[in-house]
Write a protein that holds these residues in place. Sequence first.
Motif, PDB file in Angstrom:
ATOM      1  N   UNK A 153      20.792  16.922  19.902  1.00 38.07           N
ATOM      2  CA  UNK A 153      21.439  17.017  18.492  1.00 38.07           C
ATOM      3  C   UNK A 153      20.631  16.208  17.458  1.00 38.07           C
ATOM      4  N   UNK A 154      21.020  16.425  16.297  1.00 38.90           N
ATOM      5  CA  UNK A 154      20.349  16.044  15.024  1.00 38.90           C
ATOM      6  C   UNK A 154      20.925  14.718  14.840  1.00 38.90           C
ATOM      7  N   UNK A 155      20.175  13.885  14.654  1.00 41.43           N
ATOM      8  CA  UNK A 155      20.715  12.565  14.263  1.00 41.43           C
ATOM      9  C   UNK A 155      21.672  12.088  13.062  1.00 41.43           C
ATOM     10  N   UNK A 156      22.541  11.335  13.104  1.00 43.37           N
ATOM     11  CA  UNK A 156      23.289  11.021  12.135  1.00 43.37           C
ATOM     12  C   UNK A 156      22.853  10.683  10.984  1.00 43.37           C
ATOM     13  N   UNK A 157      22.718  11.015   9.969  1.00 43.66           N
ATOM     14  CA  UNK A 157      22.249  10.402   8.654  1.00 43.66           C
ATOM     15  C   UNK A 157      22.858   8.980   8.170  1.00 43.66           C
ATOM     16  N   UNK A 158      22.043   8.042   8.109  1.00 40.37           N
ATOM     17  CA  UNK A 158      22.137   6.716   7.731  1.00 40.37           C
ATOM     18  C   UNK A 158      22.568   6.851   6.332  1.00 40.37           C
ATOM     19  N   UNK A 159      23.918   6.267   6.058  1.00 34.62           N
ATOM     20  CA  UNK A 159      24.540   6.148   4.884  1.00 34.62           C
ATOM     21  C   UNK A 159      23.785   5.309   3.748  1.00 34.62           C
ATOM     22  N   UNK A 160      23.436   5.636   2.700  1.00 34.11           N
ATOM     23  CA  UNK A 160      22.915   4.879   1.593  1.00 34.11           C
ATOM     24  C   UNK A 160      23.600   3.737   0.975  1.00 34.11           C
ATOM     25  N   UNK A 161      22.920   2.543   1.084  1.00 34.81           N
ATOM     26  CA  UNK A 161      23.635   1.458   0.497  1.00 34.81           C
ATOM     27  C   UNK A 161      24.261   1.507  -0.722  1.00 34.81           C
ATOM     28  N   UNK A 162      25.290   1.023  -1.085  1.00 33.31           N
ATOM     29  CA  UNK A 162      25.830   1.004  -2.443  1.00 33.31           C
ATOM     30  C   UNK A 162      24.949   0.334  -3.432  1.00 33.31           C
ATOM     31  N   UNK A 219      23.492  -4.238 -22.968  1.00 36.09           N
ATOM     32  CA  UNK A 219      24.109  -3.247 -21.867  1.00 36.09           C
ATOM     33  C   UNK A 219      22.784  -3.030 -21.009  1.00 36.09           C
ATOM     34  N   UNK A 220      23.260  -2.502 -19.781  1.00 33.04           N
ATOM     35  CA  UNK A 220      22.127  -2.250 -18.695  1.00 33.04           C
ATOM     36  C   UNK A 220      22.350  -1.046 -18.293  1.00 33.04           C
ATOM     37  N   UNK A 221      20.977  -0.185 -18.124  1.00 37.51           N
ATOM     38  CA  UNK A 221      21.003   1.029 -17.484  1.00 37.51           C
ATOM     39  C   UNK A 221      21.308   1.109 -16.119  1.00 37.51           C
ATOM     40  N   UNK A 222      22.385   1.478 -15.784  1.00 38.53           N
ATOM     41  CA  UNK A 222      23.009   1.575 -14.346  1.00 38.53           C
ATOM     42  C   UNK A 222      23.798   2.683 -13.990  1.00 38.53           C
ATOM     43  N   UNK A 223      24.000   2.746 -12.695  1.00 38.63           N
ATOM     44  CA  UNK A 223      24.785   3.835 -12.124  1.00 38.63           C
ATOM     45  C   UNK A 223      25.856   3.460 -11.715  1.00 38.63           C
ATOM     46  N   UNK A 224      27.300   4.318 -12.184  1.00 34.69           N
ATOM     47  CA  UNK A 224      28.363   4.102 -11.586  1.00 34.69           C
ATOM     48  C   UNK A 224      28.871   5.342 -10.904  1.00 34.69           C
ATOM     49  N   UNK A 225      29.526   5.431  -9.669  1.00 32.13           N
ATOM     50  CA  UNK A 225      29.637   6.680  -8.999  1.00 32.13           C
ATOM     51  C   UNK A 225      30.645   7.393  -9.829  1.00 32.13           C
ATOM     52  N   UNK A 226      31.447   6.901 -10.590  1.00 31.23           N
ATOM     53  CA  UNK A 226      32.626   7.513 -11.357  1.00 31.23           C
ATOM     54  C   UNK A 226      31.956   8.238 -12.694  1.00 31.23           C
ATOM     55  N   UNK A 227      30.742   7.744 -13.045  1.00 24.74           N
ATOM     56  CA  UNK A 227      30.103   8.149 -14.320  1.00 24.74           C
ATOM     57  C   UNK A 227      28.758   8.714 -13.850  1.00 24.74           C
ATOM     58  N   UNK A 228      28.304   9.769 -14.070  1.00 22.44           N
ATOM     59  CA  UNK A 228      26.930  10.104 -13.536  1.00 22.44           C
ATOM     60  C   UNK A 228      26.370  11.181 -14.846  1.00 22.44           C
ATOM     61  N   UNK A 229      25.059  10.931 -14.927  1.00 23.74           N
ATOM     62  CA  UNK A 229      24.129  10.169 -14.075  1.00 23.74           C
ATOM     63  C   UNK A 229      24.178   8.757 -14.921  1.00 23.74           C
ATOM     64  N   UNK A 230      23.014   8.112 -14.896  1.00 22.66           N
ATOM     65  CA  UNK A 230      22.803   6.636 -15.301  1.00 22.66           C
ATOM     66  C   UNK A 230      23.264   6.614 -16.909  1.00 22.66           C
ATOM     67  N   UNK A 231      24.027   5.508 -17.009  1.00 26.39           N
ATOM     68  CA  UNK A 231      24.442   5.272 -18.475  1.00 26.39           C
ATOM     69  C   UNK A 231      24.137   3.616 -19.072  1.00 26.39           C
ATOM     70  N   UNK A 232      24.039   3.762 -20.426  1.00 24.98           N
ATOM     71  CA  UNK A 232      24.045   2.401 -20.619  1.00 24.98           C
ATOM     72  C   UNK A 232      25.287   1.759 -20.830  1.00 24.98           C
ATOM     73  N   UNK A 233      25.609   0.779 -20.304  1.00 28.01           N
ATOM     74  CA  UNK A 233      27.125   0.176 -20.009  1.00 28.01           C
ATOM     75  C   UNK A 233      26.920  -1.352 -19.698  1.00 28.01           C
TER      76      UNK A 233
END
Length: 233
Positions: A153-162, A219-233
């Motif tokens: 069986x293929x190994x289960x991918x490790x979830x990426x940290x938030x 503002x900081x260039x960051x990633x928000x899962x609800x807003x893609x891609x990166x934004x100044x916020x």
Amino acid sequence: MRISRGLAPAALLGALALALAGCADGTSAAGTTGATPSATTASATTIAPAPTPTPTPSDTVMPDLRGGSYRAAEQELDNVSLPAAKITVTARHKDVTLPKSHASWQVCDTTPRPGSPVTVGTAVVIELAQQAGDCAISFHGYLHQANDPAYTPKPTPTPRPATTHAPATSKPAGSSLTTCPDGKQGYACTSNGHPVVDGQFCPKADHGRTLKATNGTTVTCSYDPSITPYRWQ
């Protein structure tokens, strides 16, 4: 007694009539039974139908049972006079157990192959599957891939940290207006040469940078899962 010459013809005719009557009754003129003439009677010849020839080993071949039920296969094998004692029925796959009641199961393959010569002493093996579509499935002889010892069986991918956003600083040093490479003014420029604008997309290269936007907010260039891609916020 003398018969006159005038009566002689009449007497002869009477005697002849008596002789003919005796022959018709089967007796001789003298009153004895006449012998029946021998005659050869020809008997009719009856031709019996030719018997159905018994199949010889070279005449009997293995029927094609594939795609039909085992119930139909039994009838086909009986038609070619193959004894049941020489027939072995098995499941097609190693991880399937053949039940006692398998008349409705499908024939996947046979040994010998269809069209091969067979005799009453030929050992016959019939492979069955519960569904016709299962005949075409084989993972090294197994119906289910997970049961195949060679399957890894293929190994289960490790979830990426938030992603953790860096806290915004109050006010970066050097907050006077400047002209960016695109010719527009702002308090800070992005890595691709544009003024930093609150809420706009920011380059991936600026991820984590904290700068002053044109409206004076920090503002900081960051990633928000609800807003893609990166934004100044």
